[in-house]
Design a protein around this motif. Sequence first.
Motif, PDB file in Angstrom:
ATOM      1  N   ALA A  46       0.873  -1.179   0.000  1.00  0.00           N
ATOM      2  CA  ALA A  46       0.000   0.000   0.000  1.00  0.00           C
ATOM      3  C   ALA A  46       0.904   1.221   0.000  1.00  0.00           C
ATOM      4  N   ILE A  47       0.666   2.124  -0.939  1.00  0.00           N
ATOM      5  CA  ILE A  47       1.563   3.274  -1.095  1.00  0.00           C
ATOM      6  C   ILE A  47       0.785   4.581  -1.143  1.00  0.00           C
ATOM      7  N   GLY A  48       1.383   5.622  -0.581  1.00  0.00           N
ATOM      8  CA  GLY A  48       0.881   6.986  -0.715  1.00  0.00           C
ATOM      9  C   GLY A  48      -0.572   7.169  -0.354  1.00  0.00           C
ATOM     10  N   GLY A  49      -1.213   8.079  -1.077  1.00  0.00           N
ATOM     11  CA  GLY A  49      -2.607   8.409  -0.849  1.00  0.00           C
ATOM     12  C   GLY A  49      -2.743   9.864  -0.463  1.00  0.00           C
ATOM     13  N   GLU A  50      -3.967  10.294  -0.218  1.00  0.00           N
ATOM     14  CA  GLU A  50      -4.161  11.690   0.136  1.00  0.00           C
ATOM     15  C   GLU A  50      -5.384  11.882   1.024  1.00  0.00           C
ATOM     16  N   GLU A  51      -5.277  12.892   1.837  1.00  0.00           N
ATOM     17  CA  GLU A  51      -6.389  13.465   2.591  1.00  0.00           C
ATOM     18  C   GLU A  51      -6.297  14.937   2.245  1.00  0.00           C
ATOM     19  N   TYR A  52      -6.841  15.266   1.064  1.00  0.00           N
ATOM     20  CA  TYR A  52      -6.613  16.574   0.455  1.00  0.00           C
ATOM     21  C   TYR A  52      -6.748  17.681   1.480  1.00  0.00           C
ATOM     22  N   PRO A  53      -5.794  18.604   1.561  1.00  0.00           N
ATOM     23  CA  PRO A  53      -4.683  18.851   0.644  1.00  0.00           C
ATOM     24  C   PRO A  53      -3.371  18.195   1.062  1.00  0.00           C
ATOM     25  N   ILE A  54      -3.430  17.180   1.900  1.00  0.00           N
ATOM     26  CA  ILE A  54      -2.213  16.512   2.371  1.00  0.00           C
ATOM     27  C   ILE A  54      -2.011  15.212   1.596  1.00  0.00           C
ATOM     28  N   PHE A  55      -0.818  15.046   1.034  1.00  0.00           N
ATOM     29  CA  PHE A  55      -0.455  13.836   0.312  1.00  0.00           C
ATOM     30  C   PHE A  55       0.504  13.031   1.182  1.00  0.00           C
ATOM     31  N   HIS A  56       0.529  11.716   0.997  1.00  0.00           N
ATOM     32  CA  HIS A  56       1.323  10.831   1.850  1.00  0.00           C
ATOM     33  C   HIS A  56       2.451  10.155   1.081  1.00  0.00           C
ATOM     34  N   ASP A  57       3.536   9.861   1.801  1.00  0.00           N
ATOM     35  CA  ASP A  57       4.672   9.135   1.226  1.00  0.00           C
ATOM     36  C   ASP A  57       4.834   7.758   1.858  1.00  0.00           C
ATOM     37  N   SER A  58       3.859   7.343   2.627  1.00  0.00           N
ATOM     38  CA  SER A  58       3.958   6.089   3.380  1.00  0.00           C
ATOM     39  C   SER A  58       3.912   4.863   2.470  1.00  0.00           C
ATOM     40  N   ALA A  59       4.498   3.804   2.950  1.00  0.00           N
ATOM     41  CA  ALA A  59       4.467   2.516   2.243  1.00  0.00           C
ATOM     42  C   ALA A  59       4.420   1.407   3.297  1.00  0.00           C
ATOM     43  N   GLU A  60       3.485   0.482   3.109  1.00  0.00           N
ATOM     44  CA  GLU A  60       3.348  -0.661   4.011  1.00  0.00           C
ATOM     45  C   GLU A  60       3.214  -1.929   3.175  1.00  0.00           C
ATOM     46  N   ILE A  61       3.761  -3.014   3.689  1.00  0.00           N
ATOM     47  CA  ILE A  61       3.726  -4.292   2.982  1.00  0.00           C
ATOM     48  C   ILE A  61       2.924  -5.295   3.808  1.00  0.00           C
ATOM     49  N   TYR A  62       1.959  -5.928   3.149  1.00  0.00           N
ATOM     50  CA  TYR A  62       1.181  -6.990   3.778  1.00  0.00           C
ATOM     51  C   TYR A  62       1.744  -8.330   3.337  1.00  0.00           C
ATOM     52  N   ASP A  63       2.057  -9.168   4.297  1.00  0.00           N
ATOM     53  CA  ASP A  63       2.565 -10.510   4.031  1.00  0.00           C
ATOM     54  C   ASP A  63       1.425 -11.497   4.282  1.00  0.00           C
ATOM     55  N   SER A  64       0.902 -12.095   3.209  1.00  0.00           N
ATOM     56  CA  SER A  64      -0.250 -12.993   3.353  1.00  0.00           C
ATOM     57  C   SER A  64       0.102 -14.273   4.107  1.00  0.00           C
ATOM     58  N   LYS A  65       1.367 -14.635   4.130  1.00  0.00           N
ATOM     59  CA  LYS A  65       1.771 -15.841   4.862  1.00  0.00           C
ATOM     60  C   LYS A  65       1.698 -15.621   6.369  1.00  0.00           C
ATOM     61  N   SER A  66       2.188 -14.460   6.823  1.00  0.00           N
ATOM     62  CA  SER A  66       2.162 -14.184   8.264  1.00  0.00           C
ATOM     63  C   SER A  66       0.890 -13.445   8.679  1.00  0.00           C
ATOM     64  N   GLY A  67       0.172 -12.879   7.705  1.00  0.00           N
ATOM     65  CA  GLY A  67      -1.048 -12.132   8.010  1.00  0.00           C
ATOM     66  C   GLY A  67      -0.783 -10.800   8.678  1.00  0.00           C
TER      67      GLY A  67
END
Length: 176
Positions: free
Chosen positions: A11-32
Motif C-alpha cells: 500500500a503506497i501513498g494516498g491523500e487526505e486533500y490537501p495533504i499527500f502521503h509518502d507512506s508505504a506498508e507491505i502486507y505478508d499474506s503468509k504471516s497475516g
Amino acid sequence: FISFLVRYVIAIGGEEYPIFHDSAEIYDSKSGSWTTTSPMISRRGSYPAAGVIGRKVYVAGGCSDGDCYLDSVECFDMDTGAWSEVSSMSEKRAHFSGVVLEDKKRFVVTGGYRFENDHVRLSSCESFDPDTNSWSKLPNMSASRESHSTVLYRGNVIVLGGTLFGSSLASCEQFN
C-alpha cells in the motif's frame, strides 16, 4: 494497493486533500501482518500508477504537495527496502492507470490529465523499460481518458471506461 508476487501486497501513498502521503506498508499474506517500510521519495496521491517487475515496484505520476501532476517515477526494491528515482515520464499525469506487459519487462501507462492553465486530458500512452531506464512513446488512444482502468488480457492491453470532462465513458480500447 498493488499485488506483489503472490505473497505480498504493498500500500503506497494516498491523500487526505490537501495533504499527500509518502507512506508505504507491505502486507505478508503468509504471516497475516502489515509492516511499515521506508517512505517513498515523493508524497503521492491523485491516482498514481504502479506496476511490479521482478521484485521491484514502480510508482509513476500523480500529485504531490505543491506540485500536482508529476512526471517523476520511483522504484521500490523489495530486496533492499529502499526507494530510488528512475527516469521520468515524458508527460506529467494524474488520474491515469498502468499495467505491466506479459513479458514482465515493460510498464505501460495510459491517459490521465495534467494542468496547464486548465486541465489537459490525455490520450497519450508510454512504456517504461527498466533495463534501459527509459520511456518510449506509444500510439495514442482514440479518446482521452482519466480515472480509467488498464488491464492485460491474453497479451493485449485493454483500456476500460473512465471519464472525460465529467462524463462517464462506456467504451474500451485494445492495444497489442
